[in-house]
Design an enzyme around this catalytic site. Structure first.
Site, PDB file in Angstrom:
ATOM      1  N   MET A   9       0.851  -1.196   0.000  1.00 19.96           N
ATOM      2  CA  MET A   9       0.000   0.000   0.000  1.00 19.96           C
ATOM      3  C   MET A   9       0.887   1.245   0.000  1.00 19.96           C
ATOM      4  O   MET A   9       0.430   2.332   0.337  1.00 19.96           O
ATOM      5  CB  MET A   9      -0.935  -0.010   1.207  1.00 19.96           C
ATOM      6  CG  MET A   9      -1.877  -1.222   1.181  1.00 19.96           C
ATOM      7  SD  MET A   9      -3.424  -0.980   2.031  1.00 19.96           S
ATOM      8  CE  MET A   9      -2.861  -0.671   3.682  1.00 19.96           C
ATOM      9  N   HIS A  39       9.360  -3.410   3.430  1.00 19.73           N
ATOM     10  CA  HIS A  39       9.060  -3.590   1.997  1.00 19.73           C
ATOM     11  C   HIS A  39      10.357  -3.829   1.221  1.00 19.73           C
ATOM     12  O   HIS A  39      10.378  -4.614   0.272  1.00 19.73           O
ATOM     13  CB  HIS A  39       8.366  -2.340   1.431  1.00 19.73           C
ATOM     14  CG  HIS A  39       7.057  -2.019   2.083  1.00 19.73           C
ATOM     15  ND1 HIS A  39       6.868  -0.899   2.861  1.00 19.73           N
ATOM     16  CD2 HIS A  39       5.871  -2.668   2.053  1.00 19.73           C
ATOM     17  CE1 HIS A  39       5.622  -0.874   3.289  1.00 19.73           C
ATOM     18  NE2 HIS A  39       4.990  -1.933   2.817  1.00 19.73           N
ATOM     19  N   GLN A  74     -10.415  -2.610   2.217  1.00 26.56           N
ATOM     20  CA  GLN A  74      -9.916  -3.303   3.412  1.00 26.56           C
ATOM     21  C   GLN A  74      -9.889  -2.389   4.641  1.00 26.56           C
ATOM     22  O   GLN A  74      -9.403  -2.785   5.691  1.00 26.56           O
ATOM     23  CB  GLN A  74      -8.545  -3.952   3.154  1.00 26.56           C
ATOM     24  CG  GLN A  74      -7.375  -2.993   3.001  1.00 26.56           C
ATOM     25  CD  GLN A  74      -6.089  -3.734   2.638  1.00 26.56           C
ATOM     26  OE1 GLN A  74      -5.936  -4.218   1.525  1.00 26.56           O
ATOM     27  NE2 GLN A  74      -5.159  -3.843   3.571  1.00 26.56           N
ATOM     28  N   LYS A 133       5.001  -9.683   9.467  1.00 32.41           N
ATOM     29  CA  LYS A 133       4.409  -8.823  10.495  1.00 32.41           C
ATOM     30  C   LYS A 133       2.887  -8.990  10.451  1.00 32.41           C
ATOM     31  O   LYS A 133       2.226  -9.003  11.471  1.00 32.41           O
ATOM     32  CB  LYS A 133       4.776  -7.356  10.305  1.00 32.41           C
ATOM     33  CG  LYS A 133       4.257  -6.539  11.503  1.00 32.41           C
ATOM     34  CD  LYS A 133       4.805  -5.155  11.521  1.00 32.41           C
ATOM     35  CE  LYS A 133       4.015  -4.252  10.627  1.00 32.41           C
ATOM     36  NZ  LYS A 133       2.634  -4.020  11.110  1.00 32.41           N
ATOM     37  N   ASP A 134       2.360  -9.150   9.231  1.00 32.65           N
ATOM     38  CA  ASP A 134       0.933  -9.433   9.073  1.00 32.65           C
ATOM     39  C   ASP A 134       0.753 -10.945   8.973  1.00 32.65           C
ATOM     40  O   ASP A 134       0.377 -11.475   7.923  1.00 32.65           O
ATOM     41  CB  ASP A 134       0.398  -8.736   7.814  1.00 32.65           C
ATOM     42  CG  ASP A 134       0.517  -7.226   7.910  1.00 32.65           C
ATOM     43  OD1 ASP A 134      -0.092  -6.647   8.808  1.00 32.65           O
ATOM     44  OD2 ASP A 134       1.254  -6.641   7.099  1.00 32.65           O
ATOM     45  N   GLN A 192      -2.595 -12.240   7.928  1.00 29.84           N
ATOM     46  CA  GLN A 192      -2.799 -12.019   6.487  1.00 29.84           C
ATOM     47  C   GLN A 192      -2.119 -13.141   5.678  1.00 29.84           C
ATOM     48  O   GLN A 192      -2.695 -13.668   4.726  1.00 29.84           O
ATOM     49  CB  GLN A 192      -2.217 -10.657   6.104  1.00 29.84           C
ATOM     50  CG  GLN A 192      -2.182 -10.372   4.619  1.00 29.84           C
ATOM     51  CD  GLN A 192      -1.841  -8.914   4.322  1.00 29.84           C
ATOM     52  OE1 GLN A 192      -2.700  -8.070   4.410  1.00 29.84           O
ATOM     53  NE2 GLN A 192      -0.609  -8.630   3.955  1.00 29.84           N
ATOM     54  N   SER A 238       4.156   1.285   8.106  1.00 23.78           N
ATOM     55  CA  SER A 238       3.900   2.614   7.534  1.00 23.78           C
ATOM     56  C   SER A 238       3.173   3.492   8.550  1.00 23.78           C
ATOM     57  O   SER A 238       3.275   4.713   8.515  1.00 23.78           O
ATOM     58  CB  SER A 238       3.054   2.490   6.268  1.00 23.78           C
ATOM     59  OG  SER A 238       3.714   1.651   5.348  1.00 23.78           O
TER      60      SER A 238
HETATM   61  O1  PAF Z   1      -0.142  -5.861   3.518  1.00 27.44           O
HETATM   62  C1  PAF Z   1      -0.564  -4.919   2.817  1.00 27.44           C
HETATM   63  O2  PAF Z   1       0.099  -3.920   2.628  1.00 27.44           O
HETATM   64  C2  PAF Z   1      -1.936  -5.036   2.191  1.00 27.44           C
HETATM   65  O3  PAF Z   1      -2.823  -5.682   3.024  1.00 27.44           O
HETATM   66  C3  PAF Z   1      -1.916  -5.704   0.797  1.00 27.44           C
HETATM   67  C4  PAF Z   1      -1.454  -7.150   0.881  1.00 27.44           C
HETATM   68  C5  PAF Z   1      -0.977  -4.933  -0.126  1.00 27.44           C
HETATM   69  C6  PAF Z   1      -3.311  -5.706   0.196  1.00 27.44           C
HETATM   70  O4  PAF Z   1      -3.803  -4.415   0.034  1.00 27.44           O
END
Ligand code: PAF
Length: 297
Positions: free
Chosen positions: A32, A39, A63, A151-152, A155, A188
């Site tokens: 994002m 990143h 989201q 970290k996620d 996800q 971020s």
């Molecule tokens: O982890 C993120 O930055 C977001 O959830 C992603 C995977 C880019 C989806 O928008």
């Protein structure tokens, strides 16, 4: 490095790359934006494993829940492009919201069960937004591999389930959490923190490390003891407002029963935290195999 803002142009470029070279592997780093060293580690990993590295930058509105920070989410395209270039990215995809969602979304990709706890419970609909946009990105880019940070961790578990269940032809590569020298996990959203919030937010990594040590040496033997200790340490920071501090199995994300002795568990365990500091919600976690620690003693 080429920058595309439309799906059509991006597809044309990728098709022509695939036509001019056989067996090209494409690595996708979905983000994002407002890129940081976390990143950067994904881009570096993607660079080492792919012929073509595609970075997507898209603040995905579906989201974010009502009242969340979609409008104010930090953005800095110029800086992101410079960072992408310096990390060897070949193609950056920066669509507008209109490009990704030209009409009202009537199709969603929903993963059940794994999304009902942790961030899924605190942010209803969040993971439906993530799985929907990531499916769209996979359909647009058709990557061989996609790179996500741990970290996620929830996800990652949710996306892996989606890829497996829907037979998506993409390999998910997960990369470790990147931290500041003092232990704060990069995010971020860290820019929202005041100096005092930031200092107190160090309690997150500290609690994870201390509880991990306590599990290893038997001072926190059961899941209940580990949970209690996590909560106590975090509460010692007066600005911390705990959303959750949990101990679960990974990647199943089942809550470990209170009386379970952690070092008796076969698989991986995750200690997962979501805590607000001055209105900024931070997440952090630690993944480990408790049994391995016992074997090392
Ligand atoms: O982890 C993120 O930055 C977001 O959830 C992603 C995977 C880019 C989806 O928008």
């Amino acid at each position: 490095m080429k920058v595309f803002r439309t799906i059509r142009e991006l597809r044309e470029e990728l098709n022509s790359c695939k036509q001019s070279q056989s067996n090209v592997s494409v690595g996708l780093v979905p983000t994002m934006g407002y890129l940081h060293d976390g990143h950067a580690s994904l881009m570096t990993r993607a660079r080492g494993m792919s012929d073509i590295v595609v970075l997507s930058i898209f603040v995905n509105p579906i989201q974010f829940g009502p009242g969340e920070d979609f409008e104010t989410y930090p953005r800095d395209e110029e800086r992101d492009l410079a960072l992408a270039k310096s990390h060897g990215v070949d193609i950056v995809f920066i669509p507008t919201v209109q490009e990704m969602y030209p009409k009202q979304v009537k199709t969603k990709v929903v993963v059940s069960e794994l999304t009902s706890q942790l961030c899924g419970a605190s942010r209803p609909g969040h993971f439906d937004g993530v799985t929907t946009v990531v499916s769209k990105l996979f359909n647009i880019v058709k990557p061989n591999r996609a790179f996500f940070g741990l970290k996620d961790a929830q996800q990652v578990a949710v996306l892996q389930q989606m890829v497996t269940d829907l037979n998506m032809d993409v390999e998910l590569i997960t990369c470790p959490i990147i931290r500041e020298a003092d232990g704060l996990a990069l995010s971020s959203r860290n820019v929202y923190l005041s100096q005092e919030d930031r200092t107190q937010a160090l309690v997150l990594s500290r609690s994870l490390n201390e509880v991990r040590e306590a599990i290893d040496c038997g001072r926190a033997a059961t899941a209940a003891e580990a949970r209690l200790m996590l909560n106590e340490i975090i509460r010692s920071a007066p600005l911390a407002v705990i959303d959750y501090a949990e101990v679960l199995s990974f990647p199943e994300l089942s809550r470990v029963e209170d009386e379970t002795v952690l070092v008796d568990m076969q698989g991986e365990v995750i200690m997962a935290l979501a805590v607000k500091f001055g209105g900024t919600r931070l997440i952090d976690n630690m993944l480990f195999k408790p049994k391995e620690a016992l074997l090392l003693v």
